[in-house]
Design a protein around this motif. Structure first.
Motif, PDB file in Angstrom:
ATOM      1  N   GLN A  65     -11.401  -5.732  -0.710  1.00 49.00           N
ATOM      2  CA  GLN A  65     -12.274  -6.140   0.385  1.00 49.00           C
ATOM      3  C   GLN A  65     -11.721  -5.695   1.732  1.00 49.00           C
ATOM      4  OE1 GLN A  65     -12.372 -10.410  -0.283  1.00 49.00           O
ATOM      5  NE2 GLN A  65     -14.383 -10.256  -1.269  1.00 49.00           N
ATOM      6  N   PRO A  66     -12.595  -5.490   2.690  1.00 50.43           N
ATOM      7  CA  PRO A  66     -12.134  -5.134   4.045  1.00 50.43           C
ATOM      8  C   PRO A  66     -11.165  -6.186   4.574  1.00 50.43           C
ATOM      9  CG  PRO A  66     -14.496  -4.802   3.870  1.00 50.43           C
ATOM     10  CD  PRO A  66     -14.070  -5.476   2.610  1.00 50.43           C
ATOM     11  N   GLY A  67     -10.119  -5.705   5.251  1.00 51.29           N
ATOM     12  CA  GLY A  67      -9.114  -6.586   5.812  1.00 51.29           C
ATOM     13  C   GLY A  67      -7.962  -6.906   4.881  1.00 51.29           C
ATOM     14  N   ARG A  68      -8.100  -6.595   3.584  1.00 46.41           N
ATOM     15  CA  ARG A  68      -7.047  -6.886   2.617  1.00 46.41           C
ATOM     16  C   ARG A  68      -6.047  -5.730   2.547  1.00 46.41           C
ATOM     17  NH1 ARG A  68      -8.677 -11.734  -0.110  1.00 46.41           N
ATOM     18  NH2 ARG A  68      -6.681 -11.549  -1.190  1.00 46.41           N
ATOM     19  N   SER A 122      -4.864  -4.218   6.424  1.00 46.27           N
ATOM     20  CA  SER A 122      -6.059  -4.246   7.294  1.00 46.27           C
ATOM     21  C   SER A 122      -7.022  -3.128   6.923  1.00 46.27           C
ATOM     22  CB  SER A 122      -5.653  -4.121   8.769  1.00 46.27           C
ATOM     23  OG  SER A 122      -4.783  -5.163   9.131  1.00 46.27           O
ATOM     24  N   ARG A 144     -10.083  -0.810   5.930  1.00 41.85           N
ATOM     25  CA  ARG A 144     -11.431  -0.706   6.468  1.00 41.85           C
ATOM     26  C   ARG A 144     -12.295   0.072   5.496  1.00 41.85           C
ATOM     27  NH1 ARG A 144      -9.011   0.906  12.265  1.00 41.85           N
ATOM     28  NH2 ARG A 144      -9.390   3.030  11.535  1.00 41.85           N
ATOM     29  N   VAL A 145     -13.598  -0.062   5.651  1.00 41.69           N
ATOM     30  CA  VAL A 145     -14.529   0.660   4.771  1.00 41.69           C
ATOM     31  C   VAL A 145     -14.276   2.165   4.834  1.00 41.69           C
ATOM     32  CG1 VAL A 145     -16.953   1.204   4.378  1.00 41.69           C
ATOM     33  CG2 VAL A 145     -16.274  -1.150   4.900  1.00 41.69           C
ATOM     34  N   THR A 167     -11.954   4.229   2.436  1.00 34.83           N
ATOM     35  CA  THR A 167     -12.370   4.561   1.074  1.00 34.83           C
ATOM     36  C   THR A 167     -12.197   6.055   0.828  1.00 34.83           C
ATOM     37  OG1 THR A 167     -13.974   2.759   0.957  1.00 34.83           O
ATOM     38  CG2 THR A 167     -14.338   4.647  -0.503  1.00 34.83           C
ATOM     39  N   VAL A 223     -12.915   0.440  -0.468  1.00 32.87           N
ATOM     40  CA  VAL A 223     -12.891  -0.750   0.377  1.00 32.87           C
ATOM     41  C   VAL A 223     -14.337  -1.199   0.574  1.00 32.87           C
ATOM     42  CG1 VAL A 223     -12.133  -1.770   2.547  1.00 32.87           C
ATOM     43  CG2 VAL A 223     -10.840   0.135   1.533  1.00 32.87           C
ATOM     44  N   SER A 224     -14.646  -2.340   0.002  1.00 34.85           N
ATOM     45  CA  SER A 224     -16.029  -2.807   0.027  1.00 34.85           C
ATOM     46  C   SER A 224     -16.068  -4.320  -0.124  1.00 34.85           C
ATOM     47  CB  SER A 224     -16.820  -2.144  -1.091  1.00 34.85           C
ATOM     48  OG  SER A 224     -18.117  -2.696  -1.192  1.00 34.85           O
ATOM     49  N   SER A 225     -17.027  -4.921   0.541  1.00 37.87           N
ATOM     50  CA  SER A 225     -17.204  -6.372   0.404  1.00 37.87           C
ATOM     51  C   SER A 225     -18.143  -6.692  -0.752  1.00 37.87           C
ATOM     52  CB  SER A 225     -17.746  -6.948   1.708  1.00 37.87           C
ATOM     53  OG  SER A 225     -18.934  -6.290   2.088  1.00 37.87           O
TER      54      SER A 225
END
Lengths: 110, 121
Positions: free
Chosen positions: B13-16, B85, B87-88, B91, B119-121
């Motif tokens: 996930q974003p931010g991870r 941190s 970000r999308v 990817t 990177v995706s929610s």
């Protein structure tokens, strides 16, 4: 937007000669070596041209590189179907303190 | 000739955070500078980071500086990329790459097969 500029596509028929251009600036190509990488579908990229115009061991002499000022070019003669790949130029950029690549040129053998 | 094998990719996930590893074999690892290069879907190659042969110094592209850290373990022939941190737009397929010499001005002569980071929610 890539720091180095390449045409997005190029094409030729078997046996033909094609060239791919790469344009940069004084901080990269103008003051450092240019390298070319071949990226065949489904494989890892491969160093094709070293230090502007040197061929690593195993690279056929059909591939040649040149550099003049802030531009470089890759020439492929005797085009073959298995030359179909994406080709990238690269150079170290003194202003960015890092490597920069061209956007890549997709070569199609008609 | 040498081989590089990446691992650690996946969906996050974003931010991870995520840590990539690269195992080197078939060559003496210590004398070489190592790099990471990535390729986003449908895009070209982008240099991400480099680490010196002794593992003491690193260079990073502006897009990841302060978020990514690369390290080199010469005792275990391994390279790492700690990504935080995320970000999308991080990817991409991440390639572990060997520079042909001890300088980060040396070109990339051995590439791994790459590991995909999404990177995706």
């Amino acid at each position: 937007q890539s720091v180095l500029t390449q045409p997005p596509s190029a094409s030729g028929t078997p046996g033909q000669r094609v060239t791919i251009s790469c344009s940069g600036s004084n901080s990269n190509i103008g003051s450092n070596y240019v390298y070319w990488y071949q990226h065949l579908p489904g494989t890892a990229p491969k160093l094709l041209i070293d230090r502007n115009n040197q061929r690593p061991s195993g690279v056929p002499d059909r591939f040649s590189g040149s550099k003049s000022g802030t531009s470089a070019s890759l020439a492929i003669s005797g085009l073959r179907s298995d030359d179909e790949a994406d080709y990238y130029c690269a150079s170290w950029d003194d202003s960015l303190s890092g490597w920069v690549f061209g956007g890549g040129t997709k070569l199609t053998v008609l | 000739q040498g081989q590089l094998v990446e691992s650690g990719g996946g969906v996050v996930q974003p931010g991870r955070s995520l840590r990539l590893s690269c195992a080197a074999s078939g060559f003496t690892f210590r004398p070489y500078s190592m790099d990471w290069v990535r390729q986003a879907p449908g895009k070209g190659l982008e240099w991400v980071a480099a680490v010196s042969a002794d593992g003491r110094n690193g260079y990073y592209t502006d897009a990841v500086r302060g978020r990514f850290t690369t390290s080199k373990d010469n005792s275990n022939n391994a390279l790492f990329l700690q990504m935080s941190s995320l970000r999308v737009d991080d990817t991409a397929v991440y390639y572990c790459v060997r520079a042909s010499g001890s300088s980060w001005l040396d070109p990339f002569d051995i590439w791994g097969q790459g590991t995909m980071v999404t990177v995706s929610s």
